[in-house]
Write a protein that holds these residues in place. Structure first.
Motif, short mmCIF file in Angstrom:
data_model
loop_
_atom_site.label_atom_id
_atom_site.label_comp_id
_atom_site.label_asym_id
_atom_site.label_seq_id
_atom_site.Cartn_x
_atom_site.Cartn_y
_atom_site.Cartn_z
N SER A 1 5.59 38.70 54.21
CA SER A 1 5.83 38.70 55.59
C SER A 1 6.87 37.40 55.55
CB SER A 1 4.86 38.43 56.71
OG SER A 1 4.05 39.65 56.73
N THR A 2 6.51 36.31 54.73
CA THR A 2 7.32 35.06 54.75
C THR A 2 8.70 35.24 54.13
OG1 THR A 2 5.04 33.64 54.73
CG2 THR A 2 7.20 32.49 53.93
N ILE A 3 8.36 35.84 52.97
CA ILE A 3 9.96 36.36 52.18
C ILE A 3 10.76 37.14 53.12
CG2 ILE A 3 10.79 37.63 50.34
CD1 ILE A 3 8.35 36.92 48.95
N ASP A 4 9.96 37.90 54.15
CA ASP A 4 11.02 38.90 54.91
C ASP A 4 11.65 38.09 55.95
OD1 ASP A 4 11.41 41.73 56.36
OD2 ASP A 4 10.32 40.58 57.84
N GLU A 5 10.74 36.92 56.55
CA GLU A 5 11.38 35.84 57.54
C GLU A 5 12.56 35.15 56.86
OE1 GLU A 5 6.97 34.83 59.41
OE2 GLU A 5 8.16 33.26 58.49
N LEU A 6 12.57 34.91 55.60
CA LEU A 6 13.50 33.89 54.95
C LEU A 6 14.85 35.05 54.67
CD1 LEU A 6 11.60 32.27 52.08
CD2 LEU A 6 13.21 31.11 53.80
N LYS A 7 14.42 36.14 54.13
CA LYS A 7 15.47 37.00 53.70
C LYS A 7 16.39 37.94 54.90
CE LYS A 7 15.35 38.71 49.77
NZ LYS A 7 14.95 39.61 48.44
N VAL A 8 15.47 38.29 55.94
CA VAL A 8 15.91 39.17 56.90
C VAL A 8 16.22 38.51 58.39
CG1 VAL A 8 15.46 41.14 58.17
CG2 VAL A 8 14.73 41.09 55.71
N HIS A 9 15.28 37.71 58.70
CA HIS A 9 15.13 37.35 59.96
C HIS A 9 16.05 35.93 60.14
CE1 HIS A 9 12.56 40.29 61.33
NE2 HIS A 9 11.99 39.88 60.53
N LEU A 10 15.72 35.00 59.07
CA LEU A 10 16.52 33.68 59.12
C LEU A 10 17.91 33.80 58.72
CD1 LEU A 10 16.25 30.70 59.68
CD2 LEU A 10 15.60 30.46 57.18
N LEU A 11 18.29 34.42 57.43
CA LEU A 11 19.72 34.72 57.16
C LEU A 11 20.28 35.85 57.49
CD1 LEU A 11 19.50 33.32 53.39
CD2 LEU A 11 20.10 32.16 55.94
N GLY A 12 19.64 37.15 57.19
CA GLY A 12 20.25 38.28 57.88
C GLY A 12 21.78 38.61 57.29
N ARG A 13 22.08 38.00 56.08
CA ARG A 13 23.39 38.25 55.58
C ARG A 13 23.11 39.37 54.36
NH1 ARG A 13 27.06 33.93 55.44
NH2 ARG A 13 27.55 34.11 53.33
N LYS A 14 24.62 40.05 54.15
CA LYS A 14 24.27 41.15 53.00
C LYS A 14 24.26 40.32 51.69
CE LYS A 14 26.85 44.77 51.15
NZ LYS A 14 28.12 45.96 51.31
N THR A 15 25.11 39.32 51.26
CA THR A 15 24.69 38.41 50.48
C THR A 15 24.05 37.07 50.92
OG1 THR A 15 26.74 39.43 49.07
CG2 THR A 15 25.86 37.18 48.47
N LEU A 16 22.85 36.93 50.47
CA LEU A 16 22.07 35.77 51.32
C LEU A 16 22.77 34.54 51.11
CD1 LEU A 16 18.46 37.04 50.71
CD2 LEU A 16 19.91 37.44 52.67
N ILE A 17 23.20 34.12 49.86
CA ILE A 17 23.90 32.95 49.66
C ILE A 17 25.21 32.97 49.60
CG2 ILE A 17 23.68 31.01 47.73
CD1 ILE A 17 21.06 31.69 49.48
N ARG A 18 25.81 31.96 50.26
CA ARG A 18 27.46 32.05 50.44
C ARG A 18 27.90 30.97 49.25
NH1 ARG A 18 28.65 30.09 56.33
NH2 ARG A 18 26.55 30.32 56.61
N SER A 19 27.49 30.11 48.61
CA SER A 19 28.00 29.22 48.04
C SER A 19 28.43 29.52 46.56
CB SER A 19 26.66 28.02 47.70
OG SER A 19 26.41 27.37 48.52
N LEU A 20 29.64 29.26 46.20
CA LEU A 20 30.35 30.01 44.64
C LEU A 20 29.79 29.11 43.52
CD1 LEU A 20 33.83 30.40 46.52
CD2 LEU A 20 31.90 32.20 46.46
N ASN A 21 29.37 27.91 43.68
CA ASN A 21 28.92 27.29 42.35
C ASN A 21 27.41 26.92 42.49
OD1 ASN A 21 31.58 26.76 41.19
ND2 ASN A 21 31.82 25.59 43.15
N PRO A 22 26.71 26.94 40.88
CA PRO A 22 25.38 26.79 41.22
C PRO A 22 24.81 25.65 41.71
CG PRO A 22 26.28 27.51 38.98
CD PRO A 22 27.37 27.32 39.89
N ARG A 23 25.52 24.67 41.82
CA ARG A 23 24.92 23.20 42.23
C ARG A 23 24.56 23.31 43.75
NH1 ARG A 23 25.94 17.22 42.03
NH2 ARG A 23 28.03 17.82 42.89
N GLU A 24 25.79 24.09 44.28
CA GLU A 24 25.73 24.41 45.70
C GLU A 24 24.61 25.55 46.18
OE1 GLU A 24 28.93 23.51 44.30
OE2 GLU A 24 28.15 21.75 44.68
N VAL A 25 24.66 26.37 45.40
CA VAL A 25 23.48 27.39 45.65
C VAL A 25 22.20 26.72 45.62
CG1 VAL A 25 22.41 29.35 44.33
CG2 VAL A 25 24.79 29.30 44.51
N VAL A 26 21.85 25.96 44.74
CA VAL A 26 20.55 25.02 44.81
C VAL A 26 20.49 24.48 45.94
CG1 VAL A 26 19.05 23.62 43.62
CG2 VAL A 26 20.45 25.07 42.25
#
Length: 409
Positions: free
Chosen positions: A322-347
């Motif tokens: 349920s916590t993972i669902d909160e993170l991936k669906v309810h908090l972000l809700g984006r098709k691609t969850l992360i928007r950053s283009l470089n690894p350091r900014e991803v982290v």
């Protein structure tokens, strides 16, 4: 009527001013300490100082579908209203300036801030947070897509696919340790997709201790996992894969039995010896055949922890899902969850994402404690919407005007 002339300002924006609404969850002092601990102070005055960039990265999860400039506008909206009344205007930096500021700040400060603020919060009065005096904890992992860039692909890697095909996105693996009674994430580790959950999960045992009951699924079970958990003086309750066989040493009155698990080859070479375990077997009638579960645990006192109680409580492990669902669906809700283009900014973005979840869940816990109810009865999405509205509203208030709490209390 003559229009009033506005002057463009470069106002000093403090983190404590920007995130007043989240002050009881993420203290301004913690942000200052994280900056000091990682030597992230800027050498000269900037339009986007480090503490504001940190607030921005956290806010990216609160307004996940908005552009970076829109997130920044939302973040300082309350302050902007104050400036306008005195004829001042804060020019929002360009997209490239925001990108450069994020690259300058990096990810170490976000990681340090995360580890400074997160912790188990449930008390003995929190409904469903403890079992026989043991704090219920759960461990699990997930994967998610990151933008398909050369650097992201090189660092994080793609999942395996059928011959002749390529996965659409690189993936990051994230393993979480949560407090089951509150959904608070108390530790997390991320890694490239090729590194398995077991290796990362074992490292998360750094955050468990005596007085906890750690639950895991069969994919994380191993001799090393049991051994490392016991080394932390933490009790465990884990599911076992079907292919693992046990010799019945002693049958207990509640139907469970005592047995042993043997060390794997590498553990044996390092001096590992067999570990005594209690095995609980039960069947859930989901269809004509039913599904059989097998659990192992370090809890051998059948008076305090009968088999039926442990079998029932094990399914609280799903709180991590349920916590993972909160993170991936309810908090972000984006098709691609992360928007950053470089690894350091991803982290960096992932830690901001985790801090955003912490802030919301922490506030939910505080409200639930005051109302003497379980924090799991409150709506995560509803609280997120309230926080979005509260961030700008609280920026115009003085401490003595706060309606519900005092920052830093």
């Amino acid at each position: 009527m003559q229009l009033k002339e506005f002057s463009v300002i470069s106002s000093a924006i403090e983190s404590g001013t920007v995130l007043k609404a989240l002050e009881t969850a993420i203290h301004a002092q913690a942000i200052t300490q994280a900056i000091a601990d990682t030597d992230s102070n800027e050498e000269r005055k900037r339009g986007l100082p480090t503490h504001l960039v940190i607030c921005l990265v956290i806010a990216m999860s609160l307004w996940s579908k908005a552009s970076m400039r829109t997130v920044l506008k939302n973040l300082v909206d309350g302050l902007s209203e104050v400036w306008i009344t005195v004829g001042q205007y804060w020019r929002v930096p360009s997209k490239s300036s925001i990108t450069e500021a994020r690259q300058r700040v990096g990810c170490r400060v976000m990681s340090r801030l995360f580890h400074l603020v997160v912790r188990p919060c449930a008390t003995a009065q929190t409904p469903g947070a403890f079992l026989g005096g043991l704090r219920l904890m759960a461990l699990d992992g997930t994967v998610f897509d990151v933008p398909d860039t050369v650097t992201n692909a090189r660092v994080f890697g793609y999942p395996a696919t059928r011959p002749g095909t390529v996965a659409a996105f690189p993936k990051v693996r994230l393993v979480l340790l949560i407090e089951a009674g509150t959904h608070l994430i108390v530790d997390a580790l991320m890694c490239p997709y090729r590194i398995g959950e077991r290796a990362r999960a074992k490292k998360l045992l750094r955050s468990v201790q005596k007085g906890m009951l750690l639950m895991w699924d069969r994919g994380l079970d191993s001799y090393k996992m049991v051994q490392a958990t016991l080394k932390q003086k933490c009790d465990y309750l884990g599911r076992i894969p079907k292919n693992v066989k046990f010799t019945v040493e002693k049958v207990l009155p509640d139907g469970s039995y005592l047995s042993w698990i043997a060390p794997d080859g590498k553990s044996k070479k390092k001096g590992g010896t067999k570990i005594r375990v209690r095995v609980i077997e039960y069947t859930i009638d989901t269809d004509a055949q039913g599904q059989t579960y097998r659990l192992i645990t370090s809890l051998t006192d059948i008076e305090c922890f009968p088999a039926l109680l442990l079998a029932t409580e094990y399914h609280r492990r799903w709180e991590v899902e349920s916590t993972i669902d909160e993170l991936k669906v309810h908090l972000l809700g984006r098709k691609t969850l992360i928007r950053s283009l470089n690894p350091r900014e991803v982290v960096q973005e992932i830690y901001g994402w985790l801090l955003g979840h912490w802030a919301i869940r922490s506030l939910m816990f505080q409200v639930a404690e005051s109302a003497e109810i379980s924090p799991l009865r409150l709506s995560f999405t509803g609280t997120l919407n309230i926080v979005r509205r509260a961030v700008p509203k609280f920026q115009g208030l003085q401490i003595d005007e706060f309606p519900f709490f005092s920052p830093g209390s």
